[in-house]
Scaffold this active site. Structure first.
Site, short mmCIF file in Angstrom:
data_model
loop_
_atom_site.label_atom_id
_atom_site.label_comp_id
_atom_site.label_asym_id
_atom_site.label_seq_id
_atom_site.Cartn_x
_atom_site.Cartn_y
_atom_site.Cartn_z
N PRO B 619 9.88 48.46 66.57
CA PRO B 619 8.64 49.12 66.11
C PRO B 619 7.63 48.16 65.48
O PRO B 619 6.44 48.43 65.54
CB PRO B 619 9.17 50.13 65.07
CG PRO B 619 10.59 50.38 65.45
CD PRO B 619 11.08 49.07 66.00
N GLY B 691 1.93 46.98 75.62
CA GLY B 691 0.88 46.04 75.19
C GLY B 691 -0.49 46.32 75.77
O GLY B 691 -1.50 45.93 75.18
N GLU B 692 -0.54 46.93 76.92
CA GLU B 692 -1.85 47.22 77.53
C GLU B 692 -2.27 48.66 77.28
O GLU B 692 -3.45 48.97 77.20
CB GLU B 692 -1.80 46.90 79.03
CG GLU B 692 -1.53 45.41 79.24
CD GLU B 692 -1.62 44.96 80.68
OE1 GLU B 692 -1.39 45.79 81.58
OE2 GLU B 692 -1.91 43.77 80.90
#
Lengths: 172, 732
Positions: B619, B691-692
């Protein structure tokens, strides 16, 4: 005609004497001559803050100043703040709050933030200081303003501010 | 390991280490300046290379006079593009990196000057004289779009799709919208400039560099140099950011290799910051036309998304319509993409290629449509959710909880208090909130790893996976620790070296899920080797607390391996699960902005992202990926734009002062919520990319918040104050 000069200064408490090309920036003196590569070159012209070091208590973009201008100065780099296993409280706070990702702007952020807290302690006002006659306090707004010369393209700003607030030992 | 059936219960599900908030294992190195980046490796007798870039955008070099440079103090060699001649291009590159007389874009590398010191190399580089035969180029997308063509391919997908009868449905829809949106060229602007240190030993090259994809670089460098790939040893253990800008071989590596060969010494080359924008790649600008038709109850009946972008000859599309094929239901639909030839620097992948600019447009259009329908934009999105691929209804999503993200986000953000546009004011600030949906596909790429258990019970993982700030070191260590029943401090991770097994690399938000799955596969084999060594019954064995247990027998892992250790290597490979199921990640972004009523300055006051992207492996690092992406989304919304000089053909604002990325003062505290979910169809880790996803939709949520604050609808990024001023209410 000589294009190089001798300069002596203190880096992280250690006296150093260097013969450098007069064009050598303090940043390149650190990285290329002294192999203190913790100080990073992000833009080499004062736009990103990755090369921030502390000179006589003030933070400086080491790419914007020549090594030969620092005769007798006391310079602190990231390596002088702490090392693995013996972190400076600000370094520890950055790890705890994940105040970085790629790590390239990080030494500059940390050097800058250490000096920022000293600036606030010294009651030096910033653009966002509302009352110039009152004592300046560590707030998130003050930190964001004062740290805005240190870019982080990974976008760790929210975590960096939390780290600095914690290191300041103050509830913002 | 072939991943061909959905994951069942496996050791990762214990979640004693995976899924836990463990600080980065490289954190102490990075915060103390001890993590070593490409330009910082120490070699004996290093010489410095400084690049020279083309001063024209298109044409040929007719002659180069390097005599002054060669005679300058300290200069060891000048290697020109004419000296090395035309090279075979790496298959991942569109424009040439170096070699030959053809100039394809401004700041294309045309020489490298090598000297004893950096200062000497830089000074001498300014002495290289070049004569060009300049040719006329095309630099203006709004003009070039008129002659744009349908390319053969859109990143492995068809450029056009159509289902039902869009035209008829749109024509008869009681409520409809037709608007055009634009996104500008954008720059990765990672903090570490591209840099390489090359050293030759005979015909073997060692290259320290800054690469997201070790094997792609190695392969393309071999092609460009005309040598055997096996002769190249590439190392990139720390990377100062990439965002897609370091996916493909870049000029610094080629220049360093040629320069080191020429002077028979190690040579290092960093691209000066002002080179980055025009010498490397950028995200291409888009012009997008969106049409939506709906019933009065809000049901979308027709949706069309068309996009135009430009690139160098034989270049690629910015695939801005891709998310529109998947995000909302609607019986009648079409998408189309057209590619114009431009002679600007090479356009290529930047974080969430396609979806980032596509959602910047689509999610404003959806907001506009909700407004026309008189529906809350959260409700409108929920109403048009789909659990199947709308173009191929027989294909379900592996797991899709966009609705959950929207509902959870709305509740957490206090969405219900939102007012009508232009109605909330605090002093000089007009306040508004906005929402946008996020979608980014979960891509699957083969990924290999090697794991070795030594006699002290330490497991070392080796894979050529990279950590570009994403947290790869940490999540890979967590994976191996969980699989082998070890604490984190008994696992070592070595990354970014071409001598290690070929991984997925860092791109397309596939790195975390795929590389940890590769480590999982290798650990499964290592567990088998341990079990075999001990002669245990495989079905009963548990790896935990540094021991291997089978029934009443328990053996410390330390001591299982002899002095030679036990090694295992495997590759995760992906079967048809991605054909039968659409695998995507979902999110919802909520933003509050203030717009200064006098100046039109927009400030982001609050940001919340809710993400549904499978199991979250860590996390802390996952959240950092998301807040970093949200920050980039603020830049793309409000300030980031590469300004095109349409006469000379280059990006004018090629530095960090004039290409304005967000700074501390631009970013408030950011909040991220991860939906508690797993996706067993994705991988044995049951994780997906993150991440995107974090970038997808952010900028549109800001645009929608600006509309809610001011009543002004902007459709052209970035949303700078000059675009807002005319629409703001009069000052009284």
């Amino acid at each position: 005609m000589s294009y190089s000069s001798q300069v002596s200064f203190t880096i992280n408490g250690e006296s150093r004497v260097l013969d450098v090309d007069n064009r050598t920036t303090l940043l390149d003196a650190l990285r290329e001559h002294l192999h203190l590569t913790g100080t990073k070159k992000g833009c080499d012209h004062g736009q990103c803050g990755a090369c921030t070091v502390i000179i006589d208590g003030r933070r400086v973009n080491s790419c914007l100043t020549l090594a030969v201008m620092h005769e007798g100065d006391a310079i602190t780099t990231i390596e002088g703040l702490g090392k693995p296993g013996d972190l400076h409280p600000m370094q520890a706070a950055f790890v705890k709050h994940d105040g970085f990702q790629c790590g390239y702007c990080t030494p500059g952020q940390i050097c800058s933030s250490v000096a920022v807290l000293e600036e606030i302690k010294a009651n030096i006002p910033s653009h966002v200081t509302a009352d110039l006659t009152a004592a300046t306090t560590v707030t998130e707004v003050e930190i964001r303003e004062r740290m805005s010369g240190n870019l982080c393209r990974c976008g760790a700003y929210s975590n960096i501010v939390e780290a600095i607030v914690e290191a300041a030992g103050t509830r913002a | 390991m072939q991943f061909d059936t959905p994951a069942t219960t496996n050791p990762i599900d214990q979640l004693t280490i995976v899924g836990q908030s463990i600080p980065r294992i490289d954190g102490e190195l990075k915060t103390t300046g001890k993590a070593i980046y490409a330009y910082e490796w120490d070699e004996e007798n290093i010489a410095y290379g400084h690049p020279v870039g083309s001063a024209i955008a298109k044409g040929r070099i007719t002659s180069m006079d390097v005599s002054a440079a060669r005679n300058a103090d300290g200069v060891l060699a000048v290697v020109t593009t004419l000296d090395v001649g035309k090279r075979e291009k790496g298959k991942q590159n569109t424009a040439n990196l170096f070699g030959g007389d053809e100039v394809q874009h401004y700041h294309q590398a045309i020489a490298v000057v090598v000297a004893e010191t950096f200062e000497q190399a830089r000074a001498a580089a300014a002495l290289v004289k070049v004569d060009y035969a300049e040719e006329k180029g095309v630099f203006d997308l709004s003009e070039a779009m008129k002659t744009a063509v349908k390319p053969k391919d859109a990143g492995g997908a068809p450029p056009d799709t159509a289902v039902g009868d869009f035209d008829a449905a749109f024509e008869t829809a009681p409520v409809s919208l037709e608007e055009t949106y634009t996104t500008p060229d954008q720059s990765h602007s990672m903090m570490e400039p591209h840099a390489s240190l090359a050293t030759w030993d005979g015909d073997e090259l060692t290259l320290w560099t800054s690469s997201q994809m070790i094997d792609w670089w190695r392969t393309d460098l071999a092609t460009t140099l005309g040598i055997d790939k096996e002769k190249i040893h590439l190392k990139s253990p720390y990377i100062g950011g990439g965002f897609g800008g370091k996916l493909f071989l870049r000029a610094d590596a080629v220049l360093a290799a040629f320069a080191a060969k020429a002077v028979k010494r190690p040579v290092k080359v960093a691209l000066p910051r002002p080179f980055l924008v025009n010498n490397t790649t950028h995200r291409p600008a888009t012009i997008q036309r969106i049409r939506i038709g709906a019933e009065r109850d809000g049901t979308i009946t027709a949706i069309a998304h068309e996009s135009w972008s430009g690139d160098q000859p034989d270049g690629q599309l910015e695939t801005a319509v891709m998310q529109t094929r998947l995000l909302y239901a609607g019986k009648n639909r079409m998408t189309a993409m057209r590619l114009a030839e431009l002679h600007l620097p090479e356009g290529n992948a930047m974080r969430a290629p396609g979806e980032a600019p596509g959602l910047m447009a689509l999610e404003i259009a959806i907001d506009e449509m909700a407004e026309k329908l008189g529906l809350d934009p959260v409700e409108f999105r929920i109403l048009n959710d789909t659990q199947v691929d709308p173009e191929k209804p027989e294909r379900p999503f592996s797991h899709r909880d966009l609705v959950g993200c929207l509902k959870r986000g709305a509740e957490q953000f206090g969405w219900s208090t939102r007012g009508k546009p232009g109605t909330r004011r605090e002093g000089d600030w007009l306040i508004g909130t906005g929402v946008a949906a996020a979608l980014r596909n979960n891509l699957l790429v083969p990924s290999a790893a090697r794991v070795r258990l030594d006699q002290d019970g330490v497991v070392t993982v080796e894979t050529d996976m990279t950590d570009i700030g994403t947290g790869s070191y940490t999540i890979i260590a967590q994976t191996a620790a969980e699989m082998m029943g070890l604490p984190m401090d008994r696992v070592k991770v070595r990354l970014g070296d071409s001598r290690f097994p070929v991984s997925a690399g860092s791109g397309g938000q596939f790195g975390a899920n795929c590389s940890t799955s590769g480590v999982y596969a290798a650990c499964v084999k290592l567990r088998e080797a341990v079990i075999q060594t001990l002669g245990f019954n495989a079905s009963e064995v548990v790896f935990e607390n540094g021991t291997v247990r089978s029934g009443t027998r328990s053996v410390p892992l330390a001591g299982v391996a002899g002095p030679d250790g036990l090694s295992a290597e495997d590759t995760i490979e992906w079967a048809e699960l991605s054909d039968s199921h659409q695998q995507s990640t979902f999110g919802a972004h909520f933003v509050e902005v203030g717009v200064d009523i006098a100046t039109g300055e927009s400030r982001v006051r609050r940001m919340l992202a809710v993400c549904a992207s499978g199991r979250i492996l860590n996390p802390i690092t996952a959240r950092s990926q998301v807040i970093g992406a949200m920050t980039m989304g603020v830049g793309l919304a409000l300030s980031e734009e590469l300004a095109v000089d349409t006469r000379r053909g280059f990006f004018v604002n090629h530095d960090l002062a004039s290409y304005e990325v967000p700074v501390h003062a631009d970013i408030p505290h950011q909040e991220v919520i991860f939906m508690d979910e797993t996706d067993p169809i994705s991988s044995p880790m049951k994780a997906k990319g993150i991440g995107e996803l974090g970038l997808c939709g952010v900028s549109a949520a800001i645009a929608n918040a600006i509309h809610n604050a001011t009543g002004v609808r902007l459709r052209h990024y970035p949303m700078t104050l000059d675009k807002l001023l005319g629409g703001l209410p009069a000052l009284s």
